[in-house]
Write a protein that holds these residues in place. Structure first.
Motif, PDB file in Angstrom:
ATOM      1  N   THR A 238       0.885  -1.264  -0.053  1.00  0.00           N
ATOM      2  CA  THR A 238      -0.185  -0.003  -0.052  1.00  0.00           C
ATOM      3  C   THR A 238       0.892   1.206   0.040  1.00  0.00           C
ATOM      4  O   THR A 238       1.573   1.519   0.871  1.00  0.00           O
ATOM      5  CB  THR A 238      -0.992   0.078   1.137  1.00  0.00           C
ATOM      6  OG1 THR A 238      -1.707  -1.203   1.218  1.00  0.00           O
ATOM      7  CG2 THR A 238      -1.844   1.285   0.946  1.00  0.00           C
ATOM      8  N   ASP A 239       0.692   2.198  -1.234  1.00  0.00           N
ATOM      9  CA  ASP A 239       1.260   3.294  -0.993  1.00  0.00           C
ATOM     10  C   ASP A 239       0.810   4.566  -0.593  1.00  0.00           C
ATOM     11  O   ASP A 239       1.182   5.680  -0.219  1.00  0.00           O
ATOM     12  CB  ASP A 239       1.809   3.426  -2.692  1.00  0.00           C
ATOM     13  CG  ASP A 239       3.038   4.334  -2.649  1.00  0.00           C
ATOM     14  OD1 ASP A 239       4.120   4.271  -1.788  1.00  0.00           O
ATOM     15  OD2 ASP A 239       3.152   5.184  -3.812  1.00  0.00           O
ATOM     16  N   CYS A 240      -0.713   4.546  -0.786  1.00  0.00           N
ATOM     17  CA  CYS A 240      -1.532   5.605  -0.427  1.00  0.00           C
ATOM     18  C   CYS A 240      -3.016   5.044   0.020  1.00  0.00           C
ATOM     19  O   CYS A 240      -3.486   4.352  -0.546  1.00  0.00           O
ATOM     20  CB  CYS A 240      -1.654   6.603  -1.728  1.00  0.00           C
ATOM     21  SG  CYS A 240      -2.755   8.055  -1.159  1.00  0.00           S
ATOM     22  N   ALA A 241      -3.395   5.638   1.175  1.00  0.00           N
ATOM     23  CA  ALA A 241      -4.509   5.106   1.853  1.00  0.00           C
ATOM     24  C   ALA A 241      -5.074   5.834   3.049  1.00  0.00           C
ATOM     25  O   ALA A 241      -4.538   6.908   3.285  1.00  0.00           O
ATOM     26  CB  ALA A 241      -4.372   3.791   2.495  1.00  0.00           C
ATOM     27  N   GLY A 287       2.317  -5.451   8.428  1.00  0.00           N
ATOM     28  CA  GLY A 287       2.174  -5.403   6.946  1.00  0.00           C
ATOM     29  C   GLY A 287       2.764  -4.086   6.451  1.00  0.00           C
ATOM     30  O   GLY A 287       2.763  -3.110   7.216  1.00  0.00           O
ATOM     31  N   GLY A 288       2.770  -3.886   5.282  1.00  0.00           N
ATOM     32  CA  GLY A 288       3.222  -2.538   4.645  1.00  0.00           C
ATOM     33  C   GLY A 288       1.988  -1.425   4.829  1.00  0.00           C
ATOM     34  O   GLY A 288       2.192  -0.226   4.622  1.00  0.00           O
ATOM     35  N   GLY A 289       0.902  -1.802   5.215  1.00  0.00           N
ATOM     36  CA  GLY A 289      -0.084  -0.933   5.418  1.00  0.00           C
ATOM     37  C   GLY A 289      -0.128  -0.310   6.893  1.00  0.00           C
ATOM     38  O   GLY A 289      -1.052   0.462   7.200  1.00  0.00           O
ATOM     39  N   TYR A 290       0.436  -0.954   7.814  1.00  0.00           N
ATOM     40  CA  TYR A 290       0.303  -0.741   9.089  1.00  0.00           C
ATOM     41  C   TYR A 290       0.845   0.793   9.372  1.00  0.00           C
ATOM     42  O   TYR A 290       0.001   1.396  10.459  1.00  0.00           O
ATOM     43  CB  TYR A 290       1.360  -1.636  10.190  1.00  0.00           C
ATOM     44  CG  TYR A 290       1.247  -0.864  11.536  1.00  0.00           C
ATOM     45  CD1 TYR A 290       0.020  -1.127  12.315  1.00  0.00           C
ATOM     46  CD2 TYR A 290       2.366  -0.487  12.034  1.00  0.00           C
ATOM     47  CE1 TYR A 290       0.018  -0.553  13.572  1.00  0.00           C
ATOM     48  CE2 TYR A 290       2.350   0.340  13.375  1.00  0.00           C
ATOM     49  CZ  TYR A 290       1.312   0.126  14.355  1.00  0.00           C
ATOM     50  OH  TYR A 290       1.039   0.630  15.393  1.00  0.00           O
ATOM     51  N   PRO A 291       1.583   1.428   8.871  1.00  0.00           N
ATOM     52  CA  PRO A 291       1.900   2.689   9.187  1.00  0.00           C
ATOM     53  C   PRO A 291       0.675   3.601   9.004  1.00  0.00           C
ATOM     54  O   PRO A 291       0.462   4.685   9.707  1.00  0.00           O
ATOM     55  CB  PRO A 291       2.781   3.270   8.050  1.00  0.00           C
ATOM     56  CG  PRO A 291       3.575   1.954   7.729  1.00  0.00           C
ATOM     57  CD  PRO A 291       2.582   1.064   7.697  1.00  0.00           C
ATOM     58  N   PHE A 292      -0.231   3.317   8.189  1.00  0.00           N
ATOM     59  CA  PHE A 292      -1.478   4.244   8.117  1.00  0.00           C
ATOM     60  C   PHE A 292      -2.370   4.123   9.220  1.00  0.00           C
ATOM     61  O   PHE A 292      -2.911   4.992   9.731  1.00  0.00           O
ATOM     62  CB  PHE A 292      -2.513   3.591   6.713  1.00  0.00           C
ATOM     63  CG  PHE A 292      -1.547   4.031   5.657  1.00  0.00           C
ATOM     64  CD1 PHE A 292      -1.569   5.066   4.862  1.00  0.00           C
ATOM     65  CD2 PHE A 292      -0.760   2.891   5.151  1.00  0.00           C
ATOM     66  CE1 PHE A 292      -0.778   5.234   3.629  1.00  0.00           C
ATOM     67  CE2 PHE A 292      -0.047   2.821   3.712  1.00  0.00           C
ATOM     68  CZ  PHE A 292      -0.072   4.123   2.945  1.00  0.00           C
TER      69      PHE A 292
END
Length: 359
Positions: A238-241, A287-292
């Motif tokens: 995920t790059d933008c969310a 995962g790569g989405g955790y920062p959001f």
């Protein structure tokens, strides 16, 4: 409390989240089998390990943890998870908490065919998935499926060796390409389990893509879930969310978590097609989405530290910011002193690491 992040790779922001959660009361160590790991820049200390499938990998970690008073291990890589799960009790005997689900859970999440079977057993909608092109053709002829299809490694992460085929001829060529790519990558170790069936052919869904973090405590009790609407992807991540409220997905998350029985964080990829939620993939890790989720107010690293101390962590699972569209940035890290290379203009070694923004 000292914490070790294995297979840290490029996830420097995860290192920073754990350092912030510790508030100086312990160190965060980063481990990776490759010295050129940007996460090393952010860690208090770092170490280059043997390869995950090396016989010396687990003994090396045990010795390293003993020498550095490590009390918790978190892995950021799917392939690492199974090896750690198989040896979890060995670490526990040394007083080291490995935050990883059971072997059975990891085998469901790491294997896309197992994920498909799990969904079917539990009545969860998921894309039609096959291990053989002849099965795909039969489904197409019966009107149960149509092209295009997605071809990807049965075991894998990110977008490595993922293809889209628009007919049977193209599918056969791309399946061969996928198998070749698997044998030329780290996926060959997982694929060795079944070389003939190491590729899945999957129905392509047309709908809005979402991501979710489903967080359970260390006993497997549901704590919260965070729903992310995806606006852009890059390299399978995920790059933008934006984090949003979605009661239907909340109910889906509780149902999924109860059926799977994971501990810690479960990173889930979903599609909404019409009014139906489809589960695409699961990763039993950060995962790569955790920062959001983190930027929206969730603090999973702090919760882990509290749980390890026997404390409650309810306050760490409150979303404070909804509907903020967040975009990942790119930074460059100077690893000269870490990797043992690099010189200044006069030929001398660089004395400091620097971080350079991508402008």
């Amino acid at each position: 409390m000292n914490i070790l992040i294995t297979s840290a790779g490029r996830r420097g922001y995860i290192i920073e989240y754990f350092k912030e959660a510790l508030s100086g009361k312990g160190k965060v160590y980063a481990a990776n089998s490759n010295v050129f790991s940007p996460a090393f820049y952010y860690a208090d200390e770092h170490v280059v390990t043997p390869l995950i499938y090396d016989d010396e990998y687990i003994p090396f970690l045990l010795e390293f943890c003993k020498n550095n008073n490590i009390k918790m291990i978190i892995s950021l890589f799917d392939i690492d998870l199974l090896v750690l799960a198989e040896n979890k009790e060995l670490f526990a005997q040394k007083g080291i908490l490995v935050v990883v689900s059971s072997e059975s859970v990891i085998r469901i999440c790491n294997d896309k065919w197992n994920t498909y079977q799990f969904c079917k057993r539990n009545g969860l909608s998921t894309p039609q998935t096959f291990l053989d092109i002849d099965q795909v053709e039969a489904a197409v002829k019966n009107g149960c499926m149509r092209y295009p299809v997605i071809i990807k490694p049965r075991w894998g992460m990110g977008s490595l060796a993922v293809y889209q085929a628009f007919d049977e001829i193209e599918a056969k060529v791309l399946i061969a390409n996928c198998k070749r790519d698997i044998q030329n990558s780290y996926l060959k170790y997982e694929a060795a389990f079944d070389l003939e069936k190491c590729v899945v052919i999957q129905e392509k869904l047309q709908g809005q893509e979402y991501g979710m973090d489903i967080i359970h405590d260390l006993d497997g009790n549901f704590c919260c879930n965070i729903v992310r609407k995806k606006y852009a992807m890059r390299g399978g991540e995920t790059d933008c969310a934006a984090v949003e409220k979605n009661q239907k997905m909340n109910l889906f998350a509780e149902r999924l978590g109860k059926a799977l029985g994971h501990i810690g964080n479960l990173d889930v990829d979903l599609f909404i097609v019409g009014h139906k939620i489809y589960l695409l993939e699961m990763n039993a890790r950060l995962g790569g989405g955790y920062p959001f989720s983190h930027l929206a107010g969730i603090n999973y690293p702090k919760a882990l530290i509290k749980w390890a101390k026997g404390e409650q962590a309810d306050s760490e699972f409150v979303v404070k910011r909804y509907n903020q569209i967040i975009q990942k940035d790119i930074q460059f890290v100077d690893l000269s002193s870490i990797a043992g290379g690099g010189t200044d203009g006069d030929g001398s070694k660089n004395q400091e690491d620097t971080i350079l923004s991508d402008s």
